[in-house]
Design a protein around this motif. Structure first.
Motif, short mmCIF file in Angstrom:
data_model
loop_
_atom_site.label_atom_id
_atom_site.label_comp_id
_atom_site.label_asym_id
_atom_site.label_seq_id
_atom_site.Cartn_x
_atom_site.Cartn_y
_atom_site.Cartn_z
N MET A 1 0.84 -1.19 0.00
CA MET A 1 0.00 0.00 0.00
C MET A 1 0.88 1.25 0.00
SD MET A 1 -2.92 0.93 2.77
CE MET A 1 -2.60 2.38 3.69
N THR A 2 0.61 2.15 -0.91
CA THR A 2 1.35 3.39 -0.99
C THR A 2 0.63 4.46 -0.19
OG1 THR A 2 2.09 2.83 -3.22
CG2 THR A 2 2.28 5.12 -2.55
N ILE A 3 1.38 5.10 0.69
CA ILE A 3 0.82 6.18 1.50
C ILE A 3 0.99 7.48 0.73
CG2 ILE A 3 0.94 7.39 3.70
CD1 ILE A 3 0.07 4.47 4.00
N GLU A 4 -0.10 8.18 0.54
CA GLU A 4 -0.08 9.43 -0.21
C GLU A 4 0.57 10.54 0.60
OE1 GLU A 4 -3.46 12.36 -2.03
OE2 GLU A 4 -3.92 10.22 -1.93
N LYS A 5 1.38 11.33 -0.08
CA LYS A 5 2.01 12.49 0.56
C LYS A 5 0.98 13.60 0.72
CE LYS A 5 6.68 12.01 0.59
NZ LYS A 5 7.37 12.19 1.83
N HIS A 6 0.98 14.21 1.90
CA HIS A 6 0.05 15.31 2.14
C HIS A 6 0.75 16.60 2.55
CE1 HIS A 6 -3.82 13.27 1.76
NE2 HIS A 6 -3.22 12.21 2.25
N ASP A 7 2.09 16.64 2.44
CA ASP A 7 2.75 17.89 2.82
C ASP A 7 2.31 18.99 1.86
OD1 ASP A 7 5.08 18.50 0.78
OD2 ASP A 7 5.13 16.34 1.15
N LEU A 8 2.36 20.21 2.33
CA LEU A 8 1.79 21.33 1.58
C LEU A 8 2.42 21.52 0.20
CD1 LEU A 8 1.08 24.17 4.14
CD2 LEU A 8 -0.49 22.53 3.14
N HIS A 9 3.69 21.20 0.07
CA HIS A 9 4.35 21.39 -1.22
C HIS A 9 3.84 20.37 -2.24
CE1 HIS A 9 6.87 24.63 0.12
NE2 HIS A 9 7.23 23.92 1.16
N HIS A 10 3.42 19.19 -1.78
CA HIS A 10 2.80 18.22 -2.69
C HIS A 10 1.34 18.59 -2.96
CE1 HIS A 10 6.23 15.55 -1.93
NE2 HIS A 10 5.85 14.96 -3.05
N GLU A 11 0.68 19.11 -1.95
CA GLU A 11 -0.73 19.48 -2.09
C GLU A 11 -0.93 20.69 -2.99
OE1 GLU A 11 -3.58 18.02 -0.57
OE2 GLU A 11 -2.20 16.39 -0.15
N PHE A 12 -0.02 21.66 -2.88
CA PHE A 12 -0.15 22.92 -3.62
C PHE A 12 1.16 23.29 -4.30
CE2 PHE A 12 -2.75 23.45 0.38
CZ PHE A 12 -3.98 23.15 -0.21
N PRO A 13 1.64 22.47 -5.24
CA PRO A 13 2.95 22.76 -5.84
C PRO A 13 3.00 24.11 -6.56
CG PRO A 13 1.80 21.03 -7.05
CD PRO A 13 0.99 21.31 -5.81
N GLU A 14 1.85 24.56 -7.05
CA GLU A 14 1.83 25.84 -7.76
C GLU A 14 2.01 27.03 -6.81
OE1 GLU A 14 -2.45 24.98 -6.58
OE2 GLU A 14 -0.67 23.83 -7.09
N HIS A 15 1.94 26.77 -5.50
CA HIS A 15 2.09 27.85 -4.51
C HIS A 15 3.37 27.72 -3.69
CE1 HIS A 15 -1.85 29.44 -5.36
NE2 HIS A 15 -2.41 28.28 -5.13
N HIS A 16 4.34 27.02 -4.24
CA HIS A 16 5.60 26.77 -3.52
C HIS A 16 6.23 28.07 -3.01
CE1 HIS A 16 9.37 24.77 -2.49
NE2 HIS A 16 9.96 25.80 -3.05
N ASP A 17 6.35 29.07 -3.89
CA ASP A 17 7.01 30.33 -3.50
C ASP A 17 6.19 31.08 -2.45
OD1 ASP A 17 9.04 29.77 -5.25
OD2 ASP A 17 8.25 31.04 -6.85
N ARG B 1 2.81 7.85 10.35
CA ARG B 1 3.34 6.80 11.24
C ARG B 1 2.25 5.79 11.59
NH1 ARG B 1 5.81 11.31 13.67
NH2 ARG B 1 4.35 11.21 15.39
N ILE B 2 1.05 6.28 11.85
CA ILE B 2 -0.06 5.38 12.20
C ILE B 2 -0.43 4.53 10.98
CG2 ILE B 2 -2.51 5.29 12.84
CD1 ILE B 2 -1.97 7.96 14.43
N GLU B 3 -0.54 5.16 9.81
CA GLU B 3 -0.92 4.42 8.60
C GLU B 3 0.14 3.40 8.19
OE1 GLU B 3 -3.90 7.57 6.37
OE2 GLU B 3 -1.79 7.61 5.81
N ASN B 4 1.39 3.69 8.49
CA ASN B 4 2.48 2.75 8.17
C ASN B 4 2.63 1.64 9.20
OD1 ASN B 4 3.36 3.93 5.78
ND2 ASN B 4 4.64 5.40 6.86
N GLY B 5 1.88 1.74 10.30
CA GLY B 5 1.97 0.73 11.33
C GLY B 5 3.07 0.97 12.35
N SER B 6 3.74 2.12 12.27
CA SER B 6 4.80 2.45 13.23
C SER B 6 4.22 2.78 14.60
CB SER B 6 5.62 3.63 12.74
OG SER B 6 6.22 3.34 11.50
N GLU B 7 2.98 3.26 14.60
CA GLU B 7 2.29 3.58 15.85
C GLU B 7 0.93 2.91 15.83
OE1 GLU B 7 1.94 7.72 16.81
OE2 GLU B 7 4.03 8.12 16.32
N ASN B 8 0.53 2.37 16.97
CA ASN B 8 -0.79 1.76 17.08
C ASN B 8 -1.72 2.71 17.83
OD1 ASN B 8 -0.14 -0.65 15.79
ND2 ASN B 8 0.79 -1.45 17.66
#
Length: 82
Positions: A1-17, A45-52
């Protein structure tokens, strides 16, 4: 399972600057940005199973992440005038 990136630069690449400018010059944005990324990392971390934890706790964190993202996006939009 691939965990989707949600950091702001991935969410809004057009607004990087704009994101960078707001982080440097707006203390409130920078605080929300940091909080958003802390919550995002915890969700990963929770989705990856690192934290329960309970499903309800994970859902609460996802809702908080979405609320913060919406607030940050509103600040980005008001900065860019779009």
């Amino acid at each position: 399972m691939t965990i989707e990136k949600h950091d702001l630069h991935h969410e809004f690449p057009e607004h990087h600057d704009t994101i960078h400018e707001l982080k440097m010059n707006n203390a409130h944005f920078a605080r929300l940005f940091d909080q958003y990324h802390e919550v995002d990392h915890e969700v990963h971390r929770i989705e990856n199973g690192s934290e329960n934890t309970s499903d309800a706790y994970l859902e609460d964190k996802k809702k908080l992440r979405l609320k913060l993202k919406d607030e940050l996006y509103q600040m980005i939009k008001s900065q860019t005038g779009s």
